[in-house]
Design a protein around this motif. Structure first.
Motif, PDB file in Angstrom:
ATOM      1  N   GLN A  10       0.697  -1.132   0.131  1.00 20.88           N
ATOM      2  CA  GLN A  10       0.061  -0.045  -0.039  1.00 20.88           C
ATOM      3  C   GLN A  10       0.896   1.214   0.080  1.00 20.88           C
ATOM      4  OE1 GLN A  10      -2.183  -1.003   3.646  1.00 20.88           O
ATOM      5  NE2 GLN A  10      -0.660   0.163   4.905  1.00 20.88           N
ATOM      6  N   ILE A  11      -0.028   2.259  -0.480  1.00 21.73           N
ATOM      7  CA  ILE A  11       1.150   3.568  -0.896  1.00 21.73           C
ATOM      8  C   ILE A  11       0.339   4.617  -0.022  1.00 21.73           C
ATOM      9  CG2 ILE A  11       2.047   3.066  -2.987  1.00 21.73           C
ATOM     10  CD1 ILE A  11      -0.236   5.042  -4.110  1.00 21.73           C
ATOM     11  N   HIS A  12      -0.674   4.507   1.017  1.00 23.36           N
ATOM     12  CA  HIS A  12      -1.406   5.245   1.692  1.00 23.36           C
ATOM     13  C   HIS A  12      -0.713   5.735   2.906  1.00 23.36           C
ATOM     14  CE1 HIS A  12      -3.859   5.104  -1.595  1.00 23.36           C
ATOM     15  NE2 HIS A  12      -4.097   3.813  -1.530  1.00 23.36           N
ATOM     16  N   ASP A  13       0.319   5.112   3.436  1.00 23.43           N
ATOM     17  CA  ASP A  13       0.778   5.275   4.889  1.00 23.43           C
ATOM     18  C   ASP A  13       2.109   5.041   4.673  1.00 23.43           C
ATOM     19  OD1 ASP A  13       1.309   2.695   4.856  1.00 23.43           O
ATOM     20  OD2 ASP A  13      -0.130   2.313   6.250  1.00 23.43           O
ATOM     21  N   ASP A  14       3.090   5.746   5.683  1.00 21.30           N
ATOM     22  CA  ASP A  14       4.503   5.427   5.658  1.00 21.30           C
ATOM     23  C   ASP A  14       5.220   4.169   6.326  1.00 21.30           C
ATOM     24  OD1 ASP A  14       6.781   6.829   4.984  1.00 21.30           O
ATOM     25  OD2 ASP A  14       7.196   7.440   7.354  1.00 21.30           O
ATOM     26  N   TRP A  15       4.561   3.162   6.015  1.00 22.69           N
ATOM     27  CA  TRP A  15       5.570   1.830   6.325  1.00 22.69           C
ATOM     28  C   TRP A  15       6.621   1.576   5.750  1.00 22.69           C
ATOM     29  CZ3 TRP A  15       6.983  -2.338   3.342  1.00 22.69           C
ATOM     30  CH2 TRP A  15       6.524  -2.394   2.259  1.00 22.69           C
ATOM     31  N   ARG A  16       6.989   2.180   4.551  1.00 23.31           N
ATOM     32  CA  ARG A  16       8.122   2.143   3.800  1.00 23.31           C
ATOM     33  C   ARG A  16       9.319   2.825   4.585  1.00 23.31           C
ATOM     34  NH1 ARG A  16       4.513   1.736  -0.278  1.00 23.31           N
ATOM     35  NH2 ARG A  16       4.918  -0.070  -1.605  1.00 23.31           N
ATOM     36  N   GLY A  17       8.642   4.038   4.816  1.00 26.18           N
ATOM     37  CA  GLY A  17       9.830   4.931   5.519  1.00 26.18           C
ATOM     38  C   GLY A  17      10.084   4.500   6.958  1.00 26.18           C
ATOM     39  N   GLN A  18       9.316   3.856   7.601  1.00 25.77           N
ATOM     40  CA  GLN A  18       9.281   3.265   8.919  1.00 25.77           C
ATOM     41  C   GLN A  18      10.284   2.042   8.845  1.00 25.77           C
ATOM     42  OE1 GLN A  18       5.574   2.676  10.562  1.00 25.77           O
ATOM     43  NE2 GLN A  18       4.829   4.639  10.251  1.00 25.77           N
ATOM     44  N   LEU A  19      10.125   1.192   7.677  1.00 22.02           N
ATOM     45  CA  LEU A  19      11.026  -0.120   7.655  1.00 22.02           C
ATOM     46  C   LEU A  19      12.339   0.364   7.219  1.00 22.02           C
ATOM     47  CD1 LEU A  19      10.219  -3.242   5.796  1.00 22.02           C
ATOM     48  CD2 LEU A  19      12.044  -1.943   5.079  1.00 22.02           C
ATOM     49  N   GLU A  87      -4.617  -3.839   6.510  1.00 22.35           N
ATOM     50  CA  GLU A  87      -6.102  -4.269   6.641  1.00 22.35           C
ATOM     51  C   GLU A  87      -7.122  -3.211   5.963  1.00 22.35           C
ATOM     52  OE1 GLU A  87      -7.418  -6.444  10.332  1.00 22.35           O
ATOM     53  OE2 GLU A  87      -5.144  -5.957  11.040  1.00 22.35           O
ATOM     54  N   GLN A  88      -6.578  -1.902   5.717  1.00 23.48           N
ATOM     55  CA  GLN A  88      -7.453  -0.894   5.383  1.00 23.48           C
ATOM     56  C   GLN A  88      -7.634  -0.611   3.918  1.00 23.48           C
ATOM     57  OE1 GLN A  88      -5.885   2.931   6.868  1.00 23.48           O
ATOM     58  NE2 GLN A  88      -7.809   4.052   6.288  1.00 23.48           N
ATOM     59  N   TYR A  89      -6.951  -1.075   3.166  1.00 21.41           N
ATOM     60  CA  TYR A  89      -7.079  -0.971   1.816  1.00 21.41           C
ATOM     61  C   TYR A  89      -7.213  -2.178   1.063  1.00 21.41           C
ATOM     62  CZ  TYR A  89      -5.317   3.684   3.091  1.00 21.41           C
ATOM     63  OH  TYR A  89      -5.540   4.712   3.759  1.00 21.41           O
ATOM     64  N   LYS A  90      -7.756  -2.262  -0.269  1.00 22.78           N
ATOM     65  CA  LYS A  90      -7.806  -3.514  -1.066  1.00 22.78           C
ATOM     66  C   LYS A  90      -6.254  -3.683  -1.762  1.00 22.78           C
ATOM     67  CE  LYS A  90     -12.443  -3.631  -1.679  1.00 22.78           C
ATOM     68  NZ  LYS A  90     -13.026  -3.576  -0.488  1.00 22.78           N
ATOM     69  N   GLN A  91      -5.940  -4.603  -1.824  1.00 15.66           N
ATOM     70  CA  GLN A  91      -4.469  -4.945  -1.933  1.00 15.66           C
ATOM     71  C   GLN A  91      -4.164  -5.775  -3.343  1.00 15.66           C
ATOM     72  OE1 GLN A  91      -2.156  -4.291   0.782  1.00 15.66           O
ATOM     73  NE2 GLN A  91      -3.975  -2.796   1.439  1.00 15.66           N
ATOM     74  N   TRP A  92      -4.978  -5.440  -4.150  1.00 17.76           N
ATOM     75  CA  TRP A  92      -4.710  -5.943  -5.581  1.00 17.76           C
ATOM     76  C   TRP A  92      -3.259  -5.963  -6.175  1.00 17.76           C
ATOM     77  CZ3 TRP A  92      -9.559  -2.858  -5.710  1.00 17.76           C
ATOM     78  CH2 TRP A  92     -10.546  -3.578  -5.510  1.00 17.76           C
ATOM     79  N   ASN A  93      -2.754  -4.528  -6.060  1.00 18.72           N
ATOM     80  CA  ASN A  93      -1.360  -4.413  -6.442  1.00 18.72           C
ATOM     81  C   ASN A  93      -0.598  -5.293  -5.927  1.00 18.72           C
ATOM     82  OD1 ASN A  93      -2.690  -2.804  -8.530  1.00 18.72           O
ATOM     83  ND2 ASN A  93      -1.881  -0.721  -7.622  1.00 18.72           N
ATOM     84  N   THR A  94      -0.563  -5.128  -4.459  1.00 19.83           N
ATOM     85  CA  THR A  94       0.211  -5.913  -3.761  1.00 19.83           C
ATOM     86  C   THR A  94       0.223  -7.146  -4.001  1.00 19.83           C
ATOM     87  OG1 THR A  94      -0.021  -4.478  -1.613  1.00 19.83           O
ATOM     88  CG2 THR A  94       1.173  -6.262  -1.412  1.00 19.83           C
ATOM     89  N   ALA A  95      -1.058  -8.178  -4.364  1.00 20.65           N
ATOM     90  CA  ALA A  95      -0.991  -9.191  -4.671  1.00 20.65           C
ATOM     91  C   ALA A  95      -0.304  -9.641  -6.043  1.00 20.65           C
ATOM     92  CB  ALA A  95      -2.460  -9.606  -4.678  1.00 20.65           C
ATOM     93  N   MET A  96      -0.625  -8.573  -6.967  1.00 21.03           N
ATOM     94  CA  MET A  96       0.038  -8.781  -8.151  1.00 21.03           C
ATOM     95  C   MET A  96       1.539  -8.861  -8.223  1.00 21.03           C
ATOM     96  SD  MET A  96      -0.348  -6.555 -11.800  1.00 21.03           S
ATOM     97  CE  MET A  96       0.723  -5.157 -11.137  1.00 21.03           C
ATOM     98  N   ASP A  97       2.015  -7.913  -7.530  1.00 15.51           N
ATOM     99  CA  ASP A  97       3.640  -7.787  -7.329  1.00 15.51           C
ATOM    100  C   ASP A  97       4.304  -9.028  -6.321  1.00 15.51           C
ATOM    101  OD1 ASP A  97       3.460  -5.306  -8.466  1.00 15.51           O
ATOM    102  OD2 ASP A  97       3.908  -4.083  -6.712  1.00 15.51           O
ATOM    103  N   ALA A  98       3.437  -9.418  -5.328  1.00 18.47           N
ATOM    104  CA  ALA A  98       4.006 -10.502  -4.570  1.00 18.47           C
ATOM    105  C   ALA A  98       3.961 -11.607  -5.751  1.00 18.47           C
ATOM    106  CB  ALA A  98       3.088 -11.154  -3.602  1.00 18.47           C
ATOM    107  N   SER A  99       2.815 -11.918  -6.228  1.00 18.55           N
ATOM    108  CA  SER A  99       2.812 -13.118  -7.251  1.00 18.55           C
ATOM    109  C   SER A  99       3.947 -13.071  -8.342  1.00 18.55           C
ATOM    110  CB  SER A  99       1.650 -13.179  -8.043  1.00 18.55           C
ATOM    111  OG  SER A  99       1.324 -14.308  -8.800  1.00 18.55           O
ATOM    112  N   ALA A 100       4.117 -11.764  -8.946  1.00 21.75           N
ATOM    113  CA  ALA A 100       5.211 -11.384  -9.984  1.00 21.75           C
ATOM    114  C   ALA A 100       6.771 -11.812  -9.390  1.00 21.75           C
ATOM    115  CB  ALA A 100       5.161 -10.111 -10.345  1.00 21.75           C
ATOM    116  N   ALA A 101       6.774 -11.531  -8.177  1.00 19.25           N
ATOM    117  CA  ALA A 101       8.158 -11.577  -7.474  1.00 19.25           C
ATOM    118  C   ALA A 101       8.431 -13.227  -7.473  1.00 19.25           C
ATOM    119  CB  ALA A 101       8.149 -11.104  -6.183  1.00 19.25           C
ATOM    120  N   ILE A 102       7.324 -13.865  -7.058  1.00 23.54           N
ATOM    121  CA  ILE A 102       7.425 -15.311  -6.741  1.00 23.54           C
ATOM    122  C   ILE A 102       7.608 -15.977  -7.999  1.00 23.54           C
ATOM    123  CG2 ILE A 102       6.188 -17.319  -6.165  1.00 23.54           C
ATOM    124  CD1 ILE A 102       4.725 -15.472  -3.924  1.00 23.54           C
ATOM    125  N   THR A 103       6.903 -15.477  -9.249  1.00 25.33           N
ATOM    126  CA  THR A 103       7.190 -16.270 -10.466  1.00 25.33           C
ATOM    127  C   THR A 103       8.654 -15.960 -11.094  1.00 25.33           C
ATOM    128  OG1 THR A 103       4.709 -15.715 -11.011  1.00 25.33           O
ATOM    129  CG2 THR A 103       6.371 -16.137 -12.867  1.00 25.33           C
TER     130      THR A 103
END
Length: 146
Positions: A10-19, A87-103
């Motif tokens: 998700q791009i709607h919060d700062d989890w990347r900056g925190q990580l 938990e807050q947002y629909k995660q279609w892009n995340t699922a697509m990216d994770a699937s692409a990474a696994i592939t």
């Protein structure tokens, strides 16, 4: 050795900056890339590069092709992918990216809360590691350097 980590999610919060801050505090030799996190830029990139599109379907198609190109380049150059499901947002892009990474056979860490165990069970089963917090994901990466 330094690892390049692609941060999908998700791009709607700062989890990347925190990580990234926590990785820096742990002195982990990591660099980071991510999908376009500026939502307006992501939505407008097709019009910006290809010109005004004749309708929303064409606008979304143009933007998604350019965003997918960017994601593929950055993900292929990465050593590891972390995909965060919140938990807050629909995660279609995340699922697509994770699937692409696994592939692509990229080592993949999924971060997902307990409430998403069931809906993500198949994806979690394909990932290398599934954790519930950013801290746990960083501990997994830290373990690589022990």
């Amino acid at each position: 050795m330094e690892l390049k980590v692609y941060l999908a999610g998700q791009i709607h919060d700062d989890w990347r900056g925190q990580l990234q801050q926590k990785a820096k505090e742990k002195n982990l030799p990591l660099s980071f890339v991510a999908p376009q996190t500026n939502h307006d830029r992501s939505d407008d990139v097709g019009d910006a590069i290809l010109g005004k599109q004749p309708g929303n379907v064409y606008r979304d198609d143009a933007a998604s092709s350019i965003n997918n190109f960017r994601t593929q380049v950055l993900m292929q150059k990465s050593d590891v992918v972390i995909a965060l499901f919140g938990e807050q947002y629909k995660q279609w892009n995340t699922a697509m990216d994770a699937s692409a990474a696994i592939t692509m056979n990229k080592p993949t860490i999924l971060i997902r809360p307990e409430s998403l165990i069931h809906p993500l069970k198949e994806l979690s089963n394909k990932a290398n590691v599934t954790v519930e917090t950013v801290d746990q994901a960083l501990y997994v990466l830290n373990y690589v350097f022990e």
